[in-house]
Design an enzyme around this catalytic site. Structure first.
Site, mmCIF file in Angstrom:
data_model
loop_
_atom_site.group_PDB
_atom_site.id
_atom_site.type_symbol
_atom_site.label_atom_id
_atom_site.label_comp_id
_atom_site.label_asym_id
_atom_site.label_seq_id
_atom_site.Cartn_x
_atom_site.Cartn_y
_atom_site.Cartn_z
ATOM 1 N N ASN A 9 0.924 -0.968 0.212
ATOM 2 C CA ASN A 9 0.206 -0.002 0.136
ATOM 3 C C ASN A 9 1.415 1.160 0.307
ATOM 4 O O ASN A 9 1.353 1.543 1.174
ATOM 5 C CB ASN A 9 -1.054 0.239 1.027
ATOM 6 C CG ASN A 9 -1.647 1.561 2.061
ATOM 7 O OD1 ASN A 9 -1.914 2.345 1.123
ATOM 8 N ND2 ASN A 9 -1.830 1.476 3.093
ATOM 9 N N TRP A 10 1.167 1.856 -1.500
ATOM 10 C CA TRP A 10 2.064 3.158 -0.936
ATOM 11 C C TRP A 10 1.212 4.550 -0.255
ATOM 12 O O TRP A 10 2.250 4.915 -0.456
ATOM 13 C CB TRP A 10 2.235 3.320 -2.962
ATOM 14 C CG TRP A 10 3.173 2.271 -3.469
ATOM 15 C CD1 TRP A 10 3.947 1.377 -2.791
ATOM 16 C CD2 TRP A 10 3.350 2.476 -4.980
ATOM 17 N NE1 TRP A 10 4.683 0.136 -3.591
ATOM 18 C CE2 TRP A 10 4.594 1.100 -4.771
ATOM 19 C CE3 TRP A 10 3.431 2.807 -5.891
ATOM 20 C CZ2 TRP A 10 4.694 0.841 -5.854
ATOM 21 C CZ3 TRP A 10 3.566 2.596 -7.348
ATOM 22 C CH2 TRP A 10 4.893 1.877 -7.141
ATOM 23 N N LYS A 11 -0.202 4.061 -0.105
ATOM 24 C CA LYS A 11 -0.195 5.924 0.182
ATOM 25 C C LYS A 11 -0.405 6.382 -0.551
ATOM 26 O O LYS A 11 0.054 6.511 -1.859
ATOM 27 C CB LYS A 11 0.453 5.630 1.877
ATOM 28 C CG LYS A 11 -0.337 4.430 2.621
ATOM 29 C CD LYS A 11 0.401 4.814 3.968
ATOM 30 C CE LYS A 11 0.089 2.966 4.534
ATOM 31 N NZ LYS A 11 0.277 3.348 6.527
ATOM 32 N N HIS A 95 -8.523 1.237 4.987
ATOM 33 C CA HIS A 95 -8.179 2.060 5.999
ATOM 34 C C HIS A 95 -7.641 2.154 6.918
ATOM 35 O O HIS A 95 -8.428 3.546 6.678
ATOM 36 C CB HIS A 95 -6.677 2.048 5.071
ATOM 37 C CG HIS A 95 -5.284 1.817 5.676
ATOM 38 N ND1 HIS A 95 -4.402 2.821 6.263
ATOM 39 C CD2 HIS A 95 -3.937 1.103 5.437
ATOM 40 C CE1 HIS A 95 -3.595 2.391 6.700
ATOM 41 N NE2 HIS A 95 -2.710 1.141 5.423
ATOM 42 N N GLU A 97 -6.297 5.198 7.984
ATOM 43 C CA GLU A 97 -5.839 6.146 8.265
ATOM 44 C C GLU A 97 -7.028 7.172 6.904
ATOM 45 O O GLU A 97 -7.350 8.137 7.705
ATOM 46 C CB GLU A 97 -5.036 6.265 7.360
ATOM 47 C CG GLU A 97 -3.250 5.944 8.129
ATOM 48 C CD GLU A 97 -2.681 5.454 6.866
ATOM 49 O OE1 GLU A 97 -2.378 5.455 5.838
ATOM 50 O OE2 GLU A 97 -1.073 4.950 7.427
ATOM 51 N N GLY A 173 3.685 2.382 10.567
ATOM 52 C CA GLY A 173 4.616 3.536 10.397
ATOM 53 C C GLY A 173 5.307 3.589 12.042
ATOM 54 O O GLY A 173 5.526 4.957 11.379
ATOM 55 N N SER A 213 4.228 -2.117 9.953
ATOM 56 C CA SER A 213 5.680 -2.110 10.035
ATOM 57 C C SER A 213 6.293 -3.653 9.641
ATOM 58 O O SER A 213 7.223 -3.819 10.499
ATOM 59 C CB SER A 213 6.174 -1.870 11.561
ATOM 60 O OG SER A 213 5.497 -0.275 12.233
ATOM 61 N N GLY A 234 3.092 -0.928 3.887
ATOM 62 C CA GLY A 234 3.720 0.603 3.653
ATOM 63 C C GLY A 234 4.758 1.264 3.287
ATOM 64 O O GLY A 234 5.136 0.486 2.508
ATOM 65 N N GLY A 235 5.280 1.780 4.007
ATOM 66 C CA GLY A 235 7.251 1.883 3.885
ATOM 67 C C GLY A 235 7.624 0.736 3.223
ATOM 68 O O GLY A 235 7.955 1.857 2.094
#
Ligand code: 13P
Length: 249
Positions: A9-11, A95, A97, A173, A213, A234-235
């Protein structure tokens, strides 16, 4: 046997040009990786570049959100049909966020899930508790509400097309991953909910991804757990080498 799924998920990261660069570096690293499904969810404006780059590979491209209506006066929104036309096979829904910053509710998640299913997309539905909820012993209550809210009035056949992602908000994150045991416990609870709301057949086929994470150095421990069927990253999905290392756990 549940086939593993590794999803990125690149956000709100990467332009179309950056997306092309990513795929140029990433694809050779996963060319022989047939042991799992690979999904990348870039921002809307990079979907076309991602679909074009991934053409001919097994990598599936997904949106990060959608609106539940098929079309309408909803400024700034994107429909399921638009995602399908752009070449998406799936879409991330609910999600944390979006729940936290954009007012996403369980009811909205349910409507979006139904819209995605109706359009032939694979919904990647996210649930997860906050730190305060976990510390208040509310994890199961929260997961139950989110689960029942998201999948209300789905048929067993529809539910069998869902990918569920367990993402504890406190692990997103933050570099603070849930231990494999904690994640597996939550996954067991969610699988039990699937059995209760649908049937054991749907529960045992349900693929549940862990997110929060996930990194190259912790993916193996997570995937070694019985009920952890994949990861929503994510990251660490932004870098071709680290995402490939996670895919090739
Ligand atoms: P991080 O891997 O950056 O913690 O993000 C997890 C996530 O929210 C994936 O949807």
């Amino acid at each position: 046997m549940r086939r593993p799924v590794i999803a990125g998920n690149w956000k709100m990261y990467k332009t179309a040009a950056e997306t092309r660069d990513f795929f140029r570096a990433f694809q050779p690293l996963v060319a022989g990786s047939n042991h799992c499904d690979i999904i990348v969810a870039p921002p809307f404006t990079a979907l076309a570049a991602a679909v074009e780059s991934a053409r001919g590979s097994a990598i599936g491209i997904a949106g990060q959100n959608l609106h539940w209506a098929s079309e309408g006066a909803f400024t700034g929104e994107i429909s399921a049909r638009m995602l399908v036309e752009a070449g998406c096979r799936g879409v991330v829904i609910g999600h944390s966020e979006r729940r936290q910053y954009f007012g996403e509710t369980d009811e909205g998640v349910n409507r979006k899930t139904k819209a995605a299913l109706a359009a032939g997309l694979t919904p990647i539905v996210c649930v997860g508790e906050t730190l305060a909820e976990r510390e208040g012993q509310l994890t199961h209550t929260v997961l139950q509400h989110q689960f029942e809210g998201a999948f209300a009035a789905l048929t067993p056949a529809e539910f069998s097309r869902i990918l569920l992602a367990y993402e504890p908000v406190w692990a997103i994150g933050t570099g603070r991953t849930a231990t494999p045991e904690m994640a597996a416990e939550a996954h067991r609870y969610l699988r039990d909910r699937a059995a209760a709301q649908f049937a054991s057949e749907q529960a045992s086929a349900l693929r549940i991804l862990y997110g929060g994470s996930v990194k190259p150095d912790n993916i193996k421990g997570l995937m070694a757990q019985d009920g952890i069927d994949g990861a929503l990253v994510g990251g660490a999905s932004l870098d071709p080498k680290s995402f490939a290392a996670i895919v090739n756990f």
